[in-house]
Design an enzyme around this catalytic site. Sequence first.
Site, mmCIF file in Angstrom:
data_model
loop_
_atom_site.group_PDB
_atom_site.id
_atom_site.type_symbol
_atom_site.label_atom_id
_atom_site.label_comp_id
_atom_site.label_asym_id
_atom_site.label_seq_id
_atom_site.Cartn_x
_atom_site.Cartn_y
_atom_site.Cartn_z
ATOM 1 N N GLY A 159 -70.403 24.450 -46.922
ATOM 2 C CA GLY A 159 -69.077 24.221 -46.349
ATOM 3 C C GLY A 159 -68.268 25.506 -46.257
ATOM 4 O O GLY A 159 -68.806 26.578 -45.983
ATOM 5 N N LYS A 160 -66.970 25.375 -46.546
ATOM 6 C CA LYS A 160 -66.050 26.511 -46.354
ATOM 7 C C LYS A 160 -66.389 27.695 -47.251
ATOM 8 O O LYS A 160 -66.112 28.836 -46.904
ATOM 9 C CB LYS A 160 -64.607 26.041 -46.607
ATOM 10 C CG LYS A 160 -64.116 25.048 -45.549
ATOM 11 C CD LYS A 160 -62.652 24.733 -45.692
ATOM 12 C CE LYS A 160 -62.316 23.861 -46.871
ATOM 13 N NZ LYS A 160 -62.910 22.506 -46.839
ATOM 14 N N VAL A 161 -67.008 27.420 -48.410
ATOM 15 C CA VAL A 161 -67.404 28.507 -49.313
ATOM 16 C C VAL A 161 -68.883 28.859 -49.129
ATOM 17 O O VAL A 161 -69.249 30.031 -48.998
ATOM 18 C CB VAL A 161 -67.134 28.112 -50.792
ATOM 19 C CG1 VAL A 161 -67.631 29.201 -51.736
ATOM 20 C CG2 VAL A 161 -65.651 27.857 -51.016
ATOM 21 N N GLY A 162 -69.743 27.836 -49.122
ATOM 22 C CA GLY A 162 -71.195 28.072 -49.058
ATOM 23 C C GLY A 162 -71.622 28.813 -47.799
ATOM 24 O O GLY A 162 -72.461 29.725 -47.860
ATOM 25 N N GLY A 192 -74.721 23.242 -50.708
ATOM 26 C CA GLY A 192 -73.382 23.023 -50.143
ATOM 27 C C GLY A 192 -73.045 24.150 -49.193
ATOM 28 O O GLY A 192 -72.895 25.300 -49.608
ATOM 29 N N LYS A 227 -50.711 21.896 -62.027
ATOM 30 C CA LYS A 227 -51.336 21.133 -60.949
ATOM 31 C C LYS A 227 -50.517 19.868 -60.753
ATOM 32 O O LYS A 227 -49.970 19.310 -61.713
ATOM 33 C CB LYS A 227 -52.769 20.748 -61.347
ATOM 34 C CG LYS A 227 -53.657 20.403 -60.182
ATOM 35 C CD LYS A 227 -54.361 21.622 -59.639
ATOM 36 C CE LYS A 227 -55.348 21.258 -58.551
ATOM 37 N NZ LYS A 227 -56.175 22.404 -58.157
HETATM 38 N N1 LIG Z 1 -62.362 26.481 -50.500
HETATM 39 C C1 LIG Z 1 -61.920 27.203 -51.504
HETATM 40 O O1 LIG Z 1 -61.104 28.121 -51.330
HETATM 41 C C2 LIG Z 1 -62.441 26.969 -52.899
HETATM 42 C C3 LIG Z 1 -61.958 27.802 -53.933
HETATM 43 C C4 LIG Z 1 -62.457 27.634 -55.222
HETATM 44 C C5 LIG Z 1 -63.392 26.639 -55.459
HETATM 45 N N2 LIG Z 1 -63.824 25.825 -54.440
HETATM 46 C C6 LIG Z 1 -64.826 24.811 -54.770
HETATM 47 O O2 LIG Z 1 -66.004 25.074 -54.015
HETATM 48 C C7 LIG Z 1 -66.659 23.860 -53.693
HETATM 49 C C8 LIG Z 1 -66.842 23.769 -52.188
HETATM 50 O O3 LIG Z 1 -65.589 23.823 -51.572
HETATM 51 P P1 LIG Z 1 -65.454 23.948 -49.986
HETATM 52 O O4 LIG Z 1 -64.057 24.360 -49.738
HETATM 53 O O5 LIG Z 1 -66.588 24.753 -49.452
HETATM 54 O O6 LIG Z 1 -65.638 22.421 -49.588
HETATM 55 P P2 LIG Z 1 -66.284 21.847 -48.241
HETATM 56 O O7 LIG Z 1 -65.939 20.403 -48.239
HETATM 57 O O8 LIG Z 1 -65.922 22.687 -47.058
HETATM 58 O O9 LIG Z 1 -67.861 22.038 -48.486
HETATM 59 C C9 LIG Z 1 -68.592 21.301 -49.408
HETATM 60 C C10 LIG Z 1 -69.947 21.043 -48.769
HETATM 61 O O10 LIG Z 1 -70.795 20.432 -49.739
HETATM 62 C C11 LIG Z 1 -71.548 19.425 -49.074
HETATM 63 N N3 LIG Z 1 -72.047 18.499 -50.086
HETATM 64 C C12 LIG Z 1 -71.413 17.442 -50.652
HETATM 65 N N4 LIG Z 1 -72.229 16.861 -51.567
HETATM 66 C C13 LIG Z 1 -73.378 17.582 -51.591
HETATM 67 C C14 LIG Z 1 -74.562 17.500 -52.352
HETATM 68 N N5 LIG Z 1 -74.752 16.545 -53.260
HETATM 69 N N6 LIG Z 1 -75.540 18.406 -52.101
HETATM 70 C C15 LIG Z 1 -75.378 19.372 -51.169
HETATM 71 N N7 LIG Z 1 -74.251 19.496 -50.425
HETATM 72 C C16 LIG Z 1 -73.265 18.615 -50.638
HETATM 73 C C17 LIG Z 1 -70.596 18.843 -48.063
HETATM 74 O O11 LIG Z 1 -71.307 18.169 -47.017
HETATM 75 C C18 LIG Z 1 -69.884 20.110 -47.561
HETATM 76 O O12 LIG Z 1 -70.564 20.697 -46.471
HETATM 77 C C19 LIG Z 1 -65.791 22.749 -54.295
HETATM 78 O O13 LIG Z 1 -66.289 22.442 -55.578
HETATM 79 C C20 LIG Z 1 -64.428 23.391 -54.408
HETATM 80 O O14 LIG Z 1 -63.641 22.789 -55.414
HETATM 81 C C21 LIG Z 1 -63.365 25.992 -53.173
#
Ligand SMILES: NC(=O)c1ccc[n+]([C@@H]2O[C@H](COP(=O)([O-])OP(=O)(O)OC[C@H]3O[C@@H](n4cnc5c(N)ncnc54)[C@H](O)[C@@H]3O)[C@@H](O)[C@H]2O)c1
Length: 367
Positions: A183-186, A181, A81
Amino acid sequence: MMFSDGDPTDIEHEQVVFCFDRESGLKAIISIYSTALGPALGGTRFHPYASLEEATADSLALAKAMAYKAACAGLDFGGGKAVILGDPRRDKSEQMLRAYGRFIASLGGRYVTACDVGTYPADMDVVARECVFVTGRSPAYGGSGDSGPLTAYGVLQGMHAAAQHRWGSPDLRGKRVAVSGLGKVGRPLVGHLVAEGAAVTGADVDPARVAAVRAAHSEVREASPDEIAALPADIYAPCALGGALDASTVATLQAEIVCGGANNQLAGPSVGQHLATKGVLYAPDYVVNAGGLIQVADEYQGWSPARARARCEEIFDTTLRVLRLADAEGVAPGVAADRLAERRMQRVGRLRSILLPGNVPHPSRRL
Ligand SMILES: NC(=O)c1ccc[n+]([C@@H]2O[C@H](COP(=O)([O-])OP(=O)(O)OC[C@H]3O[C@@H](n4cnc5c(N)ncnc54)[C@H](O)[C@@H]3O)[C@@H](O)[C@H]2O)c1
């Protein structure tokens, strides 16, 4: 922790490289935890760290986590990293990213970079103008694009495996799943769960994210971000930031399974044991959220969406293996996942010691 207790030079990592370019303002640290399984793959985090020590500690911890994630996912990559010190909105420039690319090039492929917090596919395209050891690029350059959907698909496989282990069936129909959450994953995870007939409740600190999910799936119920972990549910899926589970969250948790996409879900090493003691089945975060890493690893080797998706489906078997190993060895699932990763790094990595023609000393070499 930056270093293990005691001797400050006692670092587990293979290599730590400090990269400075005064003209462009680049201050970067590339940490390589292990190349036992292949080039160290891991993203570049661009963040305004308070000190070089804090940045070093973060890069060391993240590099180790990447090695374990790649090993468990069965990839031919080690873990690394990099961090760039600075405010990505203010300090990032073409000159800086290209200087950074030249430092990556200097490692000759021992480290392969990708996106992380504060860096985007367009940044990787700039880095790639100076070196080939880059993935997570823009679709316009043959990149694979957003890794959120494949990560969500992998989390779904992990959830099926956890359901199989706990309830004897992977079927999620009628199960109450609380997703924190959106976002992109949820968000794509919610889509899969709704399609499979689960009863989904979602929460996000950003009301627009909740509204977007409810516009697509009106049957999804909304909960407050502070309360979602304690709701009556069968599965709790943390998909926001790290540290979603600490001693107090575990105390109020009602779900029987924890399985979500967020990294570093457990606030400390003892939380995994708390969950196990309470009888909650925890599907380790880095095992089930490996879809994003699988995607960028596949892209590096010539992007095939079908192949990456198939590899993501293997997360079902890997998760089941981890949960069974935890039972067999009487440890928490997180410990079992670490053991699986360490065994693969050791057993497969050992094969590098079998001498190949390119490494055989020339007979004329004088002693
Ligand atoms: N995107 C990927 O490919 C990927 C891969 C592996 C792991 N992750 C992990 O998954 C998680 C989410 O990533 P993402 O890409 O969806 O990010 P993202 O920023 O698109 O989504 C995160 C969401 O969580 C919300 N959020 C923040 N604090 C919060 C809380 N206290 N309660 C509820 N919601 C809250 C934000 O408003 C946002 O909508 C992170 O921990 C990231 O490290 C992501």
